[in-house]
Design an enzyme around this catalytic site. Structure first.
Site, PDB file in Angstrom:
ATOM      1  N   GLU A 134       0.841  -1.213   0.000  1.00 53.26           N
ATOM      2  CA  GLU A 134       0.000   0.000   0.000  1.00 53.26           C
ATOM      3  C   GLU A 134       0.867   1.250   0.000  1.00 53.26           C
ATOM      4  O   GLU A 134       1.940   1.258   0.592  1.00 53.26           O
ATOM      5  CB  GLU A 134      -0.857   0.018   1.277  1.00 53.26           C
ATOM      6  CG  GLU A 134      -2.300  -0.393   1.089  1.00 53.26           C
ATOM      7  CD  GLU A 134      -3.175   0.646   0.391  1.00 53.26           C
ATOM      8  OE1 GLU A 134      -2.674   1.452  -0.413  1.00 53.26           O
ATOM      9  OE2 GLU A 134      -4.389   0.623   0.654  1.00 53.26           O
ATOM     10  N   ASP A 135       0.365   2.294  -0.609  1.00 50.45           N
ATOM     11  CA  ASP A 135       1.090   3.569  -0.587  1.00 50.45           C
ATOM     12  C   ASP A 135       1.010   4.221   0.795  1.00 50.45           C
ATOM     13  O   ASP A 135       2.007   4.571   1.401  1.00 50.45           O
ATOM     14  CB  ASP A 135       0.551   4.521  -1.669  1.00 50.45           C
ATOM     15  CG  ASP A 135      -0.964   4.723  -1.617  1.00 50.45           C
ATOM     16  OD1 ASP A 135      -1.668   4.055  -0.812  1.00 50.45           O
ATOM     17  OD2 ASP A 135      -1.477   5.555  -2.394  1.00 50.45           O
ATOM     18  N   ASP A 189      -4.297   5.668   5.876  1.00 49.81           N
ATOM     19  CA  ASP A 189      -4.820   6.907   6.438  1.00 49.81           C
ATOM     20  C   ASP A 189      -5.826   6.539   7.539  1.00 49.81           C
ATOM     21  O   ASP A 189      -5.442   6.253   8.665  1.00 49.81           O
ATOM     22  CB  ASP A 189      -5.433   7.706   5.291  1.00 49.81           C
ATOM     23  CG  ASP A 189      -5.928   9.082   5.672  1.00 49.81           C
ATOM     24  OD1 ASP A 189      -5.589   9.557   6.761  1.00 49.81           O
ATOM     25  OD2 ASP A 189      -6.660   9.691   4.871  1.00 49.81           O
ATOM     26  N   PHE A 223      -1.936  16.208   3.900  1.00 45.14           N
ATOM     27  CA  PHE A 223      -2.139  15.621   2.586  1.00 45.14           C
ATOM     28  C   PHE A 223      -0.833  15.658   1.792  1.00 45.14           C
ATOM     29  O   PHE A 223      -0.259  16.712   1.599  1.00 45.14           O
ATOM     30  CB  PHE A 223      -3.246  16.352   1.832  1.00 45.14           C
ATOM     31  CG  PHE A 223      -3.713  15.589   0.634  1.00 45.14           C
ATOM     32  CD1 PHE A 223      -4.623  14.554   0.779  1.00 45.14           C
ATOM     33  CD2 PHE A 223      -3.202  15.872  -0.622  1.00 45.14           C
ATOM     34  CE1 PHE A 223      -5.031  13.819  -0.326  1.00 45.14           C
ATOM     35  CE2 PHE A 223      -3.606  15.139  -1.731  1.00 45.14           C
ATOM     36  CZ  PHE A 223      -4.524  14.114  -1.574  1.00 45.14           C
ATOM     37  N   ARG A 240       1.734  12.076  -9.386  1.00 46.61           N
ATOM     38  CA  ARG A 240       2.130  10.687  -9.118  1.00 46.61           C
ATOM     39  C   ARG A 240       3.557  10.404  -9.573  1.00 46.61           C
ATOM     40  O   ARG A 240       4.217   9.513  -9.050  1.00 46.61           O
ATOM     41  CB  ARG A 240       1.197   9.701  -9.847  1.00 46.61           C
ATOM     42  CG  ARG A 240      -0.213   9.625  -9.272  1.00 46.61           C
ATOM     43  CD  ARG A 240      -0.896   8.380  -9.826  1.00 46.61           C
ATOM     44  NE  ARG A 240      -2.342   8.408  -9.707  1.00 46.61           N
ATOM     45  CZ  ARG A 240      -3.027   8.023  -8.633  1.00 46.61           C
ATOM     46  NH1 ARG A 240      -2.392   7.620  -7.551  1.00 46.61           N
ATOM     47  NH2 ARG A 240      -4.347   8.053  -8.627  1.00 46.61           N
TER      48      ARG A 240
HETATM   49  P1  IMP Z   1      -7.825   4.994   4.038  1.00 51.01           P
HETATM   50  O1  IMP Z   1      -8.842   4.005   3.609  1.00 51.01           O
HETATM   51  O2  IMP Z   1      -8.431   6.208   4.693  1.00 51.01           O
HETATM   52  O3  IMP Z   1      -6.709   4.414   4.906  1.00 51.01           O
HETATM   53  O4  IMP Z   1      -7.196   5.606   2.741  1.00 51.01           O
HETATM   54  C1  IMP Z   1      -6.214   5.011   2.018  1.00 51.01           C
HETATM   55  C2  IMP Z   1      -6.133   5.628   0.618  1.00 51.01           C
HETATM   56  O5  IMP Z   1      -6.476   7.036   0.589  1.00 51.01           O
HETATM   57  C3  IMP Z   1      -4.696   5.564   0.158  1.00 51.01           C
HETATM   58  O6  IMP Z   1      -4.406   4.313  -0.459  1.00 51.01           O
HETATM   59  C4  IMP Z   1      -4.599   6.740  -0.790  1.00 51.01           C
HETATM   60  O7  IMP Z   1      -5.001   6.368  -2.079  1.00 51.01           O
HETATM   61  C5  IMP Z   1      -5.586   7.762  -0.225  1.00 51.01           C
HETATM   62  N1  IMP Z   1      -4.871   8.770   0.590  1.00 51.01           N
HETATM   63  C6  IMP Z   1      -4.897   8.891   1.933  1.00 51.01           C
HETATM   64  N2  IMP Z   1      -4.136   9.931   2.356  1.00 51.01           N
HETATM   65  C7  IMP Z   1      -3.594  10.469   1.232  1.00 51.01           C
HETATM   66  C8  IMP Z   1      -2.697  11.574   0.997  1.00 51.01           C
HETATM   67  O8  IMP Z   1      -2.203  12.276   1.908  1.00 51.01           O
HETATM   68  N3  IMP Z   1      -2.379  11.813  -0.308  1.00 51.01           N
HETATM   69  C9  IMP Z   1      -2.872  11.085  -1.336  1.00 51.01           C
HETATM   70  N4  IMP Z   1      -3.707  10.049  -1.167  1.00 51.01           N
HETATM   71  C10 IMP Z   1      -4.066   9.741   0.111  1.00 51.01           C
END
Ligand code: IMP
Length: 172
Positions: free
Chosen positions: A95-96, A99, A148, A161
């Site tokens: 995963e990148d 959050d 962010f 990206r």
């Molecule tokens: P989660 O389900 O809230 O944990 O969100 C995960 C996904 O939200 C990540 O895989 C990203 O694609 C996107 N995301 C969350 N924070 C950021 C950020 O700071 N920049 C860009 N994408 C984000």
């Protein structure tokens, strides 16, 4: 739109190599399935996979989270599923960024129904402060503040990206 560097390209590469070594130590002699969660993990996945010495199979998933206003509704939809059958296999989800944890919690639950031998998570970034759902991350690159970020796969409206570093988007 200017981007202030948070993690330089060299810093990321060094950390990714350390993560690859940690995975090698745990999965030596196995052939794990590395699962990229598109699109954000594209560079991390490619660098991590190539830094590993362990032979691995590579596969891809794409999911989308529905957001009600600014917060996630917790509904995740699969847009592209795996090609490889992971039953009895060691799986590493790549995963990148984690959050709220919603996406990862969903993926972990889904993959468990397919009876893998093990599931590990490698995430380049984590915003631990933003966590709503508790999730385990086995290999973490960097814990960052609740801001962010873009670059090294992460986007803002599909842009940024291709940056080789991670940075904070300044509103200007
Ligand atoms: P989660 O389900 O809230 O944990 O969100 C995960 C996904 O939200 C990540 O895989 C990203 O694609 C996107 N995301 C969350 N924070 C950021 C950020 O700071 N920049 C860009 N994408 C984000």
């Amino acid at each position: 739109m200017p981007v202030d560097t948070m993690l330089a390209a060299e810093q990321i590469q060094k950390r990714v190599h350390e993560m690859a070594q940690a995975i090698d130590r745990e999965l030596a002699g196995e052939t794990p399935v590395l699962v990229a969660i598109l699109k954000g993990s594209v560079h991390f996945f490619s660098d991590l996979a190539r830094a590993m010495e362990t032979d691995a199979e590579l596969d891809f998933m794409q999911v989308s989270s529905y957001h009600g206003g600014k917060s996630s509704t917790g509904v995740v939809q699969i847009r592209k599923d795996l090609d490889i059958n992971v039953e009895g296999r060691h799986v590493v989800i790549v995963e990148d960024i984690v959050d709220t944890g919603t996406t990862l919690a969903y993926l972990l639950e889904l993959l468990e129904t397919r009876h893998p031998k093990s599931v590990r998570v490698a995430a380049l970034l984590s915003k631990t402060e933003a966590r709503v759902t508790a999730v385990k991350v086995d290999y973490l690159g960097f814990d960052i503040a609740n801001e962010f970020v873009v670059g090294y796969g992460l986007d803002y409206d599909e842009r940024f990206r291709n940056l080789p570093y991670v940075g904070i988007l300044r509103d200007e």
